[in-house]
Design a protein around this motif. Structure first.
Motif, PDB file in Angstrom:
ATOM      1  N   VAL A  70      -4.753   7.398 -28.945  1.00 21.45           N
ATOM      2  CA  VAL A  70      -5.250   7.331 -27.568  1.00 21.45           C
ATOM      3  C   VAL A  70      -4.248   6.556 -26.723  1.00 21.45           C
ATOM      4  N   ASP A  71      -3.790   7.168 -25.613  1.00 21.14           N
ATOM      5  CA  ASP A  71      -2.818   6.491 -24.757  1.00 21.14           C
ATOM      6  C   ASP A  71      -3.527   5.634 -23.706  1.00 21.14           C
ATOM      7  N   GLY A  72      -2.767   5.066 -22.804  1.00 16.93           N
ATOM      8  CA  GLY A  72      -3.329   4.173 -21.800  1.00 16.93           C
ATOM      9  C   GLY A  72      -4.279   4.836 -20.831  1.00 16.93           C
ATOM     10  N   ARG A  73      -4.233   6.163 -20.748  1.00 17.63           N
ATOM     11  CA  ARG A  73      -5.157   6.896 -19.876  1.00 17.63           C
ATOM     12  C   ARG A  73      -6.443   7.262 -20.583  1.00 17.63           C
ATOM     13  N   GLY A  74      -6.562   6.878 -21.856  1.00 12.43           N
ATOM     14  CA  GLY A  74      -7.743   7.258 -22.621  1.00 12.43           C
ATOM     15  C   GLY A  74      -7.697   8.677 -23.121  1.00 12.43           C
ATOM     16  N   VAL A  75      -6.482   9.228 -23.302  1.00 17.44           N
ATOM     17  CA  VAL A  75      -6.297  10.621 -23.695  1.00 17.44           C
ATOM     18  C   VAL A  75      -5.582  10.658 -25.048  1.00 17.44           C
ATOM     19  N   ALA A  76      -6.042  11.541 -25.944  1.00 16.85           N
ATOM     20  CA  ALA A  76      -5.393  11.721 -27.239  1.00 16.85           C
ATOM     21  C   ALA A  76      -4.893  13.151 -27.366  1.00 16.85           C
ATOM     22  N   ALA A  77      -3.629  13.300 -27.741  1.00 19.40           N
ATOM     23  CA  ALA A  77      -3.083  14.625 -28.025  1.00 19.40           C
ATOM     24  C   ALA A  77      -3.551  15.074 -29.398  1.00 19.40           C
ATOM     25  N   LEU A  78      -3.480  16.375 -29.656  1.00 21.52           N
ATOM     26  CA  LEU A  78      -3.785  16.877 -30.981  1.00 21.52           C
ATOM     27  C   LEU A  78      -2.760  16.334 -31.970  1.00 21.52           C
TER      28      LEU A  78
END
Length: 332
Positions: A70-78
């Protein structure tokens, strides 16, 4: 014991602080591949008071949550996919309402601990979820997200399946977690406690078939209500190669899938409404209740909307009464 135990009320959930580093955790049986893709068939069957069968196609990713970064934007790549693919597919802890712990796996296990603590008579004092946790969902596409159902299979440190978390969303911005303890056949029962469709009231009981996924994936749901026909739903699929090339193909064939699903559910609901199916009020507790519901467009409101809807109902009722119509949309 690997990792710390998280104690909430009288229930201890082992592994609640596991890091989502993408590396194997000491003492934990190695799990399945970090990512799989299933192109799915969705079937709903309503046998009364209006007979209505639905068939649609979609897809689910099956992801090892401890591989999600999870990155700083709260998003996780596959897992294993380059960063640019987050524009086409991504997964966010916020969409499952599991909190803001930096590690996706830790956030999920903390949520499981909270749910188990509320039902400690069923779960006993210790629930070991230190092993693999596999999440099945569509996730977000181009930043938009709407999964009517996401499923997480939870395992013990030895790799034994111990629980399933079903995350259910409706088009009113509401979300609910069902923590299930399936039997050896993968079957579990739970009282209904959240309204998904306004065409069903808040009563009833769910019987779910949630066997652990392998080459085939299957989730079956039966809503049982006293004195009324059962409502049946299922999602099934066969494992496909999960690669960036596959992802690009999905983006071309099913662009902005979550938005399409949300729109189709509403269109399907309008059709049933036009046929005269009774609409039950949705409790405020089962809606967004004023909070932001990312990815779920708000239901239109106001007098102009009401007048437009009434006219639409008259038109659709006339059409539905004079034609044989097959709707192939997911049930709302």
């Amino acid at each position: 014991m690997p990792g710390r135990s998280l104690r909430l009320d009288s229930v201890t959930v082992e592994g609640a602080s596991s890091a989502g580093s993408g590396n194997a955790r000491p003492g934990v049986t190695s799990g399945p591949a970090p990512l799989a893709l299933y192109e799915t068939s969705v079937r709903h069957s309503r046998s009364g008071p209006i007979r209505h069968d639905v068939y649609a196609r979609s897809y689910w990713w099956l992801v090892d949550v401890d591989q999600l970064q999870v990155d700083g934007r709260g998003v996780a790549a596959l897992p294993g996919f380059p960063a640019w693919t987050t524009r086409l597919a991504s997964i966010r802890p916020a969409d499952l309402d599991i909190g803001s712990v930096p590690s996706f796996g830790a956030a999920l296990r903390r949520k499981v601990a909270e749910l188990a603590a509320r039902e400690n008579s069923q779960w006993g004092r210790t629930l070991d979820v230190e092993g693999p946790a596999q999440l099945a969902c569509t996730g977000r596409v181009a930043g938009a997200g709407f999964d009517p159902l996401s499923v997480v299979w939870l395992h013990s440190a030895s790799g034994e399946p111990v629980a399933v978390l079903a995350v259910v969303r409706n088009t009113y911005g509401g979300l609910h977690h069902y923590l299930l303890r399936p039997d050896a056949r993968g079957r579990a029962e739970v009282p209904k406690s959240f309204m998904v469709s306004p065409f069903h009231d808040g009563e009833g009981r769910y019987v779910l078939d949630v066997p652990p996924p392998g080459d085939e994936l299957y989730v079956g749901i039966r809503l049982e209500r006293e004195g009324e026909p059962d409502f049946l739903a299922s999602v099934s699929g066969t494992k496909q190669a999960a690669t960036p090339k596959t992802l690009i193909g999905l983006a071309l064939r099913r662009p902005i899938e979550p938005v399409a699903v949300s729109a189709k559910i509403r269109a399907h609901g309008v059709y049933l409404w036009a046929r005269g199916l009774r609409v039950h009020p949705v409790p405020e507790s089962d809606t967004s209740a004023g909070r932001e519901a990312p990815g779920v467009p708000p239901a239109p409101r106001g007098p102009v909307t009401a007048m437009f809807a009434l006219g639409t109902k008259w038109i659709l009722a006339a059409v539905a009464g004079g034609m044989s119509v097959r709707i192939e949309y997911p049930d709302g």
